[in-house]
Design an enzyme around this catalytic site. Sequence first.
Site, PDB file in Angstrom:
ATOM      1  N   ARG A 103       0.840  -1.189   0.000  1.00 21.42           N
ATOM      2  CA  ARG A 103       0.000   0.000   0.000  1.00 21.42           C
ATOM      3  C   ARG A 103       0.883   1.249   0.000  1.00 21.42           C
ATOM      4  O   ARG A 103       1.755   1.381   0.854  1.00 21.42           O
ATOM      5  CB  ARG A 103      -0.897  -0.019   1.236  1.00 21.42           C
ATOM      6  CG  ARG A 103      -2.039   0.961   1.104  1.00 21.42           C
ATOM      7  CD  ARG A 103      -3.117   0.646   2.070  1.00 21.42           C
ATOM      8  NE  ARG A 103      -2.681   0.970   3.415  1.00 21.42           N
ATOM      9  CZ  ARG A 103      -3.511   1.322   4.377  1.00 21.42           C
ATOM     10  NH1 ARG A 103      -4.786   1.378   4.153  1.00 21.42           N
ATOM     11  NH2 ARG A 103      -3.068   1.598   5.578  1.00 21.42           N
ATOM     12  N   THR A 107      -0.905   7.660  -1.124  1.00 19.49           N
ATOM     13  CA  THR A 107      -2.213   7.571  -1.809  1.00 19.49           C
ATOM     14  C   THR A 107      -3.123   6.542  -1.136  1.00 19.49           C
ATOM     15  O   THR A 107      -4.321   6.522  -1.389  1.00 19.49           O
ATOM     16  CB  THR A 107      -2.033   7.146  -3.270  1.00 19.49           C
ATOM     17  OG1 THR A 107      -1.454   5.823  -3.274  1.00 19.49           O
ATOM     18  CG2 THR A 107      -1.119   8.092  -4.031  1.00 19.49           C
ATOM     19  N   ASP A 201      -1.477 -11.357  12.242  1.00 19.54           N
ATOM     20  CA  ASP A 201      -0.777 -11.087  10.988  1.00 19.54           C
ATOM     21  C   ASP A 201      -0.304 -12.411  10.394  1.00 19.54           C
ATOM     22  O   ASP A 201       0.576 -13.072  10.951  1.00 19.54           O
ATOM     23  CB  ASP A 201       0.406 -10.153  11.248  1.00 19.54           C
ATOM     24  CG  ASP A 201       1.069  -9.727   9.952  1.00 19.54           C
ATOM     25  OD1 ASP A 201       1.514 -10.622   9.182  1.00 19.54           O
ATOM     26  OD2 ASP A 201       1.136  -8.523   9.684  1.00 19.54           O
ATOM     27  N   ASP A 204       3.502 -12.717   9.640  1.00 22.88           N
ATOM     28  CA  ASP A 204       4.313 -12.856  10.857  1.00 22.88           C
ATOM     29  C   ASP A 204       4.156 -14.255  11.456  1.00 22.88           C
ATOM     30  O   ASP A 204       5.129 -14.870  11.906  1.00 22.88           O
ATOM     31  CB  ASP A 204       3.895 -11.823  11.911  1.00 22.88           C
ATOM     32  CG  ASP A 204       4.352 -10.426  11.539  1.00 22.88           C
ATOM     33  OD1 ASP A 204       5.051 -10.272  10.512  1.00 22.88           O
ATOM     34  OD2 ASP A 204       3.996  -9.478  12.269  1.00 22.88           O
TER      35      ASP A 204
HETATM   36  N1  URA Z   1      -3.536  -9.136   7.083  1.00 20.64           N
HETATM   37  C1  URA Z   1      -3.268 -10.052   8.047  1.00 20.64           C
HETATM   38  O1  URA Z   1      -2.244 -10.719   8.015  1.00 20.64           O
HETATM   39  N2  URA Z   1      -4.147 -10.171   9.077  1.00 20.64           N
HETATM   40  C2  URA Z   1      -5.285  -9.464   9.147  1.00 20.64           C
HETATM   41  O2  URA Z   1      -6.062  -9.652  10.092  1.00 20.64           O
HETATM   42  C3  URA Z   1      -5.560  -8.514   8.121  1.00 20.64           C
HETATM   43  C4  URA Z   1      -4.663  -8.381   7.100  1.00 20.64           C
END
Ligand code: URA
Length: 210
Positions: A103, A107, A201, A204
Amino acid sequence: MRLHVADHPLITHKLTVLRDAKTPSPVFRSLVEELVTLLAYEATRNVRTEPVEVTTPVARAQGLAISEPRPLVVPILRAGLGMLEGMVKLVPTAEVGFLGMVRDEETLLPTTYANRLPDDLSDRQCFVLDPMLATGGSLSAAIQFLFDRGAVDVTAICLLGAPEGVEHVRQATEGRDVTVVLGALDEKLNEHGYIVPGLGDAGDRLYGLV
Ligand code: URA
């Protein structure tokens, strides 16, 4: 856009372990692989095939072969990479391309930072791998990228989705042949863009940065 949300106790069971914050990365990685294989079974329901004949030890038999051009599997970097192995196990003849989406902080629009795809995707069936359908911005951009190169239809496989992301993809791909296959449709996005209850995430957790 067609939406298919999985409804199978094995998928829900594996997602439950995946969501658990105590599940360590090695277990998380193998569960992702298993889940993708189960979801890919549904996602490839309309994979293009042609009739073939083989000779069994007993007689001739009619069957199906996956048509040319071969399907293209596109993991979205980074977390989509964790889904690749499970997908190519199920469709070993598929070709694999890569898309990196990020992202733009000014913008707020998703832009492509890496692309290893054939220039011409005319007549290709594409399968996009992205574990988390959160806002839907990067998945929509990835799908658009594939259609711009001539893809005929795109199926996205995601482990979890938020209603906001599903709606975004639905609107952004109106009039296109798009299918989204989800392991589960969660409740919502939180103010940080995480899926709730989600699993945190995905990148991660796959690669051990938590
Ligand atoms: N990306 C992720 O890894 N987890 C989320 O909850 C949202 C986007």
